[in-house]
Write a protein that holds these residues in place. Structure first.
Motif, PDB file in Angstrom:
ATOM      1  N   CYS A 159      42.379  42.282  38.580  1.00  0.00           N
ATOM      2  CA  CYS A 159      43.222  41.788  39.660  1.00  0.00           C
ATOM      3  C   CYS A 159      43.634  40.339  39.358  1.00  0.00           C
ATOM      4  N   LYS A 160      44.682  39.803  40.066  1.00  0.00           N
ATOM      5  CA  LYS A 160      45.109  38.423  39.877  1.00  0.00           C
ATOM      6  C   LYS A 160      44.090  37.452  40.446  1.00  0.00           C
ATOM      7  N   ASN A 161      43.687  37.704  41.693  1.00  0.00           N
ATOM      8  CA  ASN A 161      42.737  36.833  42.380  1.00  0.00           C
ATOM      9  C   ASN A 161      41.406  37.583  42.544  1.00  0.00           C
ATOM     10  N   ALA A 162      40.513  37.034  43.341  1.00  0.00           N
ATOM     11  CA  ALA A 162      39.218  37.684  43.557  1.00  0.00           C
ATOM     12  C   ALA A 162      39.399  39.035  44.238  1.00  0.00           C
ATOM     13  N   CYS A 163      38.672  40.050  43.755  1.00  0.00           N
ATOM     14  CA  CYS A 163      38.756  41.396  44.318  1.00  0.00           C
ATOM     15  C   CYS A 163      37.419  42.112  44.132  1.00  0.00           C
ATOM     16  N   ALA A 229      33.652  45.413  51.844  1.00  0.00           N
ATOM     17  CA  ALA A 229      33.946  44.807  53.148  1.00  0.00           C
ATOM     18  C   ALA A 229      34.422  43.367  52.971  1.00  0.00           C
ATOM     19  N   ASP A 230      35.524  43.012  53.661  1.00  0.00           N
ATOM     20  CA  ASP A 230      36.056  41.645  53.711  1.00  0.00           C
ATOM     21  C   ASP A 230      36.586  41.136  52.375  1.00  0.00           C
ATOM     22  N   TYR A 231      36.830  42.041  51.427  1.00  0.00           N
ATOM     23  CA  TYR A 231      37.409  41.618  50.148  1.00  0.00           C
ATOM     24  C   TYR A 231      38.602  42.532  49.841  1.00  0.00           C
TER      25      TYR A 231
END
Length: 253
Positions: A159-163, A229-231
């Motif tokens: 992914c580009k950012n945190a995932c 969850a939450d990501y």
């Protein structure tokens, strides 16, 4: 005046009286029994005998001889034979009635037989990010048993950012609750400027666990992929260019 003849007789009487008294005293209480015999040698067993002292005078011992020194002790005799058996005793009385025991029902179970199954795929190459990846049906024989499951295959996330992506098991469409879900996650903190960058690592990983509370019968065991969850989710891939498998085993509790 006394005649000489009378005087002589009186003199003889005076001389004889003392001797008679001494002899009477000596023989007082020692009247000799005509049945007494003279003791000689080993005549100690004779009931009546006369034993002579060193002075040559006879000693009478009221019907028995004087006891000599003790002889050498004899040897022990042979053991005697057993006596006659005694008669049976009186039968005892009945005891008090005991308390009522617990009723226990014995359950004879069949020996445990191994029960397992494996489903495998060659180059699954399933690139979905949300949904069912693979499934395998299994016949569970007992309700009071546990189910051990294992998925082994290649997993990837970019992914580009945190995932974060999550791979997990379901049993007849529901996650395990005995005691907790069976899952595995991959989290990527820093991605690349573009999704098709060089950060694209596929690694063989596993999702494994033990689930209790699954009822007996036909069970649909499946592996799913979803978000954490939450990501936010990323680009997931399962089973690329390698063998993937699900192993199911029933175990006694």
């Amino acid at each position: 005046m006394m005649s000489p003849l009378v005087a002589r007789l009186l003199l003889l009487v005076c001389l004889a009286l003392p001797l008679y008294g001494v002899e009477k005293v000596r023989n007082r209480g020692y009247r000799k029994d005509p049945d007494h015999e003279k003791c000689t040698g080993n005549d100690a067993e004779k009931p009546n005998c006369t034993r002579h002292s060193e002075e040559g005078r006879s000693t009478y011992l009221y019907g028995t001889c004087m006891q000599g020194p003790a002889g050498t002790p004899g040897r022990e005799g042979n053991p005697g034979t057993n006596g006659i058996p005694g008669t049976p005793g009186i039968p005892g009385r009945d005891g008090l009635k005991g308390e009522k025991g617990e009723c226990i029902n014995e359950i004879f179970e069949e020996p445990w037989r191994p029960n397992y199954k494996q489903c495998a795929w060659n180059s699954l190459n399933y690139g979905i990010d949300l949904g069912k990846v693979a499934d395998c049906t299994f016949t569970k024989l007992r309700t009071d048993s546990a189910v051990r499951v294992l998925f082994s295959g290649s997993l990837r996330l970019k992914c580009k950012n945190a995932c974060c992506q999550r791979w997990y098991f379901t049993f007849n469409g529901a996650e395990c609750t005995g005691p907790l879900p069976i899952e595995s996650i991959i989290y990527l903190d820093q991605g690349s400027p573009e999704l098709n960058s060089t950060i694209n690592i596929h690694r063989t990983s596993s999702v494994e666990g033990l689930c209790e509370g699954v009822k007996a019968g036909l069970v649909d065991v499946a592996v799913w992929v979803g978000t954490c969850a939450d990501y936010p989710r990323g680009d997931a891939s399962t089973g690329w260019n390698s063998v993937s498998r699900i192993i199911i085993e029933e175990l006694p509790k």
